[in-house]
Scaffold this motif. Structure first.
Motif, PDB file in Angstrom:
ATOM      1  N   VAL A  11       0.845  -1.212   0.027  1.00 32.46           N
ATOM      2  CA  VAL A  11      -0.022  -0.121  -0.023  1.00 32.46           C
ATOM      3  C   VAL A  11       0.735   1.102   0.013  1.00 32.46           C
ATOM      4  O   VAL A  11       0.633   2.274  -0.849  1.00 32.46           O
ATOM      5  CB  VAL A  11      -0.895  -0.086   1.367  1.00 32.46           C
ATOM      6  CG1 VAL A  11      -1.644   1.259   1.463  1.00 32.46           C
ATOM      7  CG2 VAL A  11      -2.066  -1.216   1.038  1.00 32.46           C
ATOM      8  N   THR A  31      11.894   2.842   5.095  1.00 29.36           N
ATOM      9  CA  THR A  31      12.183   1.417   4.988  1.00 29.36           C
ATOM     10  C   THR A  31      13.206   0.906   6.101  1.00 29.36           C
ATOM     11  O   THR A  31      13.942   1.622   6.626  1.00 29.36           O
ATOM     12  CB  THR A  31      12.782   0.682   3.460  1.00 29.36           C
ATOM     13  OG1 THR A  31      13.017  -0.629   3.664  1.00 29.36           O
ATOM     14  CG2 THR A  31      13.933   1.546   3.159  1.00 29.36           C
ATOM     15  N   THR A  32      12.809  -0.318   6.494  1.00 28.13           N
ATOM     16  CA  THR A  32      13.762  -0.838   7.514  1.00 28.13           C
ATOM     17  C   THR A  32      14.953  -1.352   6.859  1.00 28.13           C
ATOM     18  O   THR A  32      16.073  -1.762   7.556  1.00 28.13           O
ATOM     19  CB  THR A  32      13.146  -1.986   8.437  1.00 28.13           C
ATOM     20  OG1 THR A  32      12.723  -3.145   7.627  1.00 28.13           O
ATOM     21  CG2 THR A  32      12.000  -1.460   9.237  1.00 28.13           C
ATOM     22  N   ARG A  36      16.431  -1.828   0.266  1.00 26.72           N
ATOM     23  CA  ARG A  36      15.390  -0.924  -0.293  1.00 26.72           C
ATOM     24  C   ARG A  36      15.542   0.550  -0.718  1.00 26.72           C
ATOM     25  O   ARG A  36      14.560   1.021  -1.476  1.00 26.72           O
ATOM     26  CB  ARG A  36      13.993  -1.443   0.386  1.00 26.72           C
ATOM     27  CG  ARG A  36      13.742  -2.735   0.384  1.00 26.72           C
ATOM     28  CD  ARG A  36      12.195  -3.132   0.562  1.00 26.72           C
ATOM     29  NE  ARG A  36      11.173  -2.662  -0.400  1.00 26.72           N
ATOM     30  CZ  ARG A  36      10.132  -1.831  -0.005  1.00 26.72           C
ATOM     31  NH1 ARG A  36       9.539  -1.675   1.446  1.00 26.72           N
ATOM     32  NH2 ARG A  36       9.279  -1.566  -0.943  1.00 26.72           N
ATOM     33  N   TYR A  89       3.473  -3.097  15.768  1.00 26.60           N
ATOM     34  CA  TYR A  89       2.272  -2.227  15.706  1.00 26.60           C
ATOM     35  C   TYR A  89       2.191  -1.463  16.998  1.00 26.60           C
ATOM     36  O   TYR A  89       2.246  -0.252  17.211  1.00 26.60           O
ATOM     37  CB  TYR A  89       0.882  -2.616  15.706  1.00 26.60           C
ATOM     38  CG  TYR A  89       0.747  -3.292  13.955  1.00 26.60           C
ATOM     39  CD1 TYR A  89       0.229  -2.452  13.176  1.00 26.60           C
ATOM     40  CD2 TYR A  89       0.707  -4.625  13.726  1.00 26.60           C
ATOM     41  CE1 TYR A  89       0.123  -2.832  11.786  1.00 26.60           C
ATOM     42  CE2 TYR A  89       0.471  -5.147  12.631  1.00 26.60           C
ATOM     43  CZ  TYR A  89       0.033  -4.407  11.621  1.00 26.60           C
ATOM     44  OH  TYR A  89       0.023  -4.757  10.347  1.00 26.60           O
TER      45      TYR A  89
HETATM   46  N1  LIG Z   1      -3.002  -6.914   3.653  1.00 30.51           N
HETATM   47  C1  LIG Z   1      -4.125  -6.904   4.028  1.00 30.51           C
HETATM   48  O1  LIG Z   1      -4.869  -7.706   3.638  1.00 30.51           O
HETATM   49  C2  LIG Z   1      -4.697  -5.884   5.085  1.00 30.51           C
HETATM   50  C3  LIG Z   1      -5.794  -5.920   5.773  1.00 30.51           C
HETATM   51  C4  LIG Z   1      -6.259  -4.978   6.551  1.00 30.51           C
HETATM   52  C5  LIG Z   1      -5.332  -4.147   6.923  1.00 30.51           C
HETATM   53  N2  LIG Z   1      -4.216  -3.886   6.484  1.00 30.51           N
HETATM   54  C6  LIG Z   1      -3.091  -2.668   6.779  1.00 30.51           C
HETATM   55  O2  LIG Z   1      -2.483  -2.158   5.514  1.00 30.51           O
HETATM   56  C7  LIG Z   1      -1.379  -1.774   5.880  1.00 30.51           C
HETATM   57  C8  LIG Z   1      -0.517  -1.872   4.519  1.00 30.51           C
HETATM   58  O3  LIG Z   1      -0.397  -3.090   4.273  1.00 30.51           O
HETATM   59  P1  LIG Z   1       0.682  -3.585   3.169  1.00 30.51           P
HETATM   60  O4  LIG Z   1      -0.181  -5.060   2.774  1.00 30.51           O
HETATM   61  O5  LIG Z   1       0.944  -2.474   2.233  1.00 30.51           O
HETATM   62  O6  LIG Z   1       1.703  -4.152   4.234  1.00 30.51           O
HETATM   63  P2  LIG Z   1       3.268  -4.499   3.433  1.00 30.51           P
HETATM   64  O7  LIG Z   1       3.260  -5.061   2.001  1.00 30.51           O
HETATM   65  O8  LIG Z   1       3.537  -5.794   4.393  1.00 30.51           O
HETATM   66  O9  LIG Z   1       4.296  -3.607   3.807  1.00 30.51           O
HETATM   67  C9  LIG Z   1       4.488  -3.166   5.140  1.00 30.51           C
HETATM   68  C10 LIG Z   1       5.655  -2.540   5.216  1.00 30.51           C
HETATM   69  O10 LIG Z   1       6.077  -2.196   6.498  1.00 30.51           O
HETATM   70  C11 LIG Z   1       7.307  -1.981   6.943  1.00 30.51           C
HETATM   71  N3  LIG Z   1       7.464  -2.109   8.157  1.00 30.51           N
HETATM   72  C12 LIG Z   1       7.601  -3.581   8.991  1.00 30.51           C
HETATM   73  N4  LIG Z   1       7.920  -3.454  10.073  1.00 30.51           N
HETATM   74  C13 LIG Z   1       8.371  -2.217  10.184  1.00 30.51           C
HETATM   75  C14 LIG Z   1       9.009  -1.499  11.241  1.00 30.51           C
HETATM   76  N5  LIG Z   1       9.007  -1.935  12.524  1.00 30.51           N
HETATM   77  N6  LIG Z   1       9.320  -0.097  11.281  1.00 30.51           N
HETATM   78  C15 LIG Z   1       9.137   0.467   9.998  1.00 30.51           C
HETATM   79  N7  LIG Z   1       8.476  -0.287   8.879  1.00 30.51           N
HETATM   80  C16 LIG Z   1       8.254  -1.266   9.149  1.00 30.51           C
HETATM   81  C17 LIG Z   1       7.989  -2.986   5.681  1.00 30.51           C
HETATM   82  O11 LIG Z   1       8.904  -1.997   5.204  1.00 30.51           O
HETATM   83  P3  LIG Z   1      10.410  -2.517   4.829  1.00 30.51           P
HETATM   84  O12 LIG Z   1      10.327  -3.971   4.288  1.00 30.51           O
HETATM   85  O13 LIG Z   1      10.880  -1.903   3.444  1.00 30.51           O
HETATM   86  O14 LIG Z   1      11.344  -2.259   5.677  1.00 30.51           O
HETATM   87  C18 LIG Z   1       6.780  -3.333   4.766  1.00 30.51           C
HETATM   88  O15 LIG Z   1       7.374  -3.077   3.626  1.00 30.51           O
HETATM   89  C19 LIG Z   1      -0.757  -2.302   7.293  1.00 30.51           C
HETATM   90  O16 LIG Z   1      -0.702  -1.340   7.936  1.00 30.51           O
HETATM   91  C20 LIG Z   1      -1.709  -3.427   7.548  1.00 30.51           C
HETATM   92  O17 LIG Z   1      -1.854  -3.760   9.049  1.00 30.51           O
HETATM   93  C21 LIG Z   1      -3.691  -4.894   5.590  1.00 30.51           C
END
Ligand SMILES: NC(=O)c1ccc[n+]([C@@H]2O[C@H](COP(=O)([O-])OP(=O)(O)OC[C@H]3O[C@@H](n4cnc5c(N)ncnc54)[C@H](OP(=O)(O)O)[C@@H]3O)[C@@H](O)[C@H]2O)c1
Length: 295
Positions: A11, A31-32, A36, A89
């Protein structure tokens, strides 16, 4: 506006790309992972390596921003245990709460939460429906919301978007469900799932930031679908065997089958959806090829 997107995965990258193409905002993404930094550089004016649970790093990332959008999640598509959820979180929201008072320019915090916080709630679920998270993961997301809400003040808005399950380019649904063809599954598959297309998440977050939204909003499409119907349609469209449901007695309906996450507020606020329903719902059941015998 100066904006920081914390967490630039599925997202966050799409949102950054959208804003960067528009060119209306000054954008920092995080990014962590060192590897990247170069990949994200074309999407933003600045890229910062950030572990969001570290208050000092977080303060630096948000220092000159007027809005912060938290799109972080542990593990990408991998299943992560509750400890992983807490580390991502809760620790991040604790860090936010610890540093916001030192960030006078930061006027808005936007967070992508999940409809899973509603948990055991039944019937039509609106933003003010009491939260009844069942799973530890969902309880952590509820607690993360609560922590973020402590940061609200007359000078600082807090917007929480509760997202349905996300799909879109690179996260298509049908291949995921086709792999279940012919398998036996527990239950009757009647639980409804609410979905949201990635591009509608981007549009919703853009709206929330640009309107300075303060409050809760469900970001889900118009038509939740049962797990059973979704898998059946995916398999049928591919000419594959249906799934066999162990708990299917044809009579009972589970409370989860009656639970519908409402997007009424989203509509009332004037947001329109690019993808109001899953494309697979446009196909008539039974019109796909005949199932092939299992090999
Ligand atoms: N996927 C779903 O179906 C779904 C459903 C409901 C809600 N959501 C919410 O939607 C949001 C976006 O989801 P997404 O699917 O885009 O997630 P994603 O593709 O897994 O991306 C999340 C990013 O968060 C970064 N991250 C992880 N741990 C971190 C930390 N400690 N500090 C800083 N950055 C960190 C990572 O970046 P790097 O790897 O680059 O470090 C990762 O690329 C999230 O908040 C998720 O909870 C998702």
């Amino acid at each position: 506006m100066r904006i920081t997107i914390v967490g630039c995965g599925y997202v966050g990258s799409a949102l950054a790309s959208h804003w960067h193409q528009q060119g209306r905002h000054w954008l920092r993404v995080t990014t962590t992972r060192d590897e990247r930094l170069a990949e994200l550089a074309p999407l933003a004016d600045a890229v910062q390596r950030l572990e969001a649970s570290d208050p000092d790093q977080l303060r630096q990332a948000l220092e000159t921003s007027e809005a912060a959008v938290f799109c972080l999640a542990p593990g990408g598509n991998r299943q992560v245990d509750a400890a992983g959820y807490e580390a991502t979180y809760l620790r991040t929201m604790e860090a936010v709460a610890a540093v916001v008072s030192q960030l006078p320019e930061l006027r808005q915090l936007v967070y992508t939460s999940s409809c899973s916080v509603y948990g055991e709630a039944t019937g039509l679920v609106e933003e003010d429906t009491p939260l009844q998270p069942r799973e530890p993961h969902a309880r952590i997301l509820r607690d993360a919301e609560d922590l973020l809400l402590t940061c609200r003040s007359p000078q600082r808005r807090v917007a929480i978007a509760r997202l349905g399950a996300i799909y879109g380019p690179g996260r298509e649904l049908e291949p995921r469900f086709r792999s279940l063809a012919g398998s036996r599954r527990e239950g009757d598959g009647s639980s409804l799932i609410s979905w949201i297309h990635r591009d509608d998440v981007v549009a919703g977050l853009t709206w929330a930031v640009e309107q300075g939204f303060d409050g809760l909003i469900n970001l889900v499409d118009d038509e939740p679908i049962s797990v059973r119907e979704l898998i059946d349609r995916s398999c049928r469209a591919a000419g594959l065997e249906p799934v066999i449901w162990d708990g299917d007695n044809g009579t009972t309906t589970s409370p989860a089958a009656e639970k519908r996450i409402s997007n009424r507020r989203l509509r009332e606020l004037g947001l329109s959806l690019l993808h109001p329903r899953l494309a697979i719902l446009a196909t008539t059941p039974g019109t796909g090829p005949e199932p092939q015998p299992a090999t």
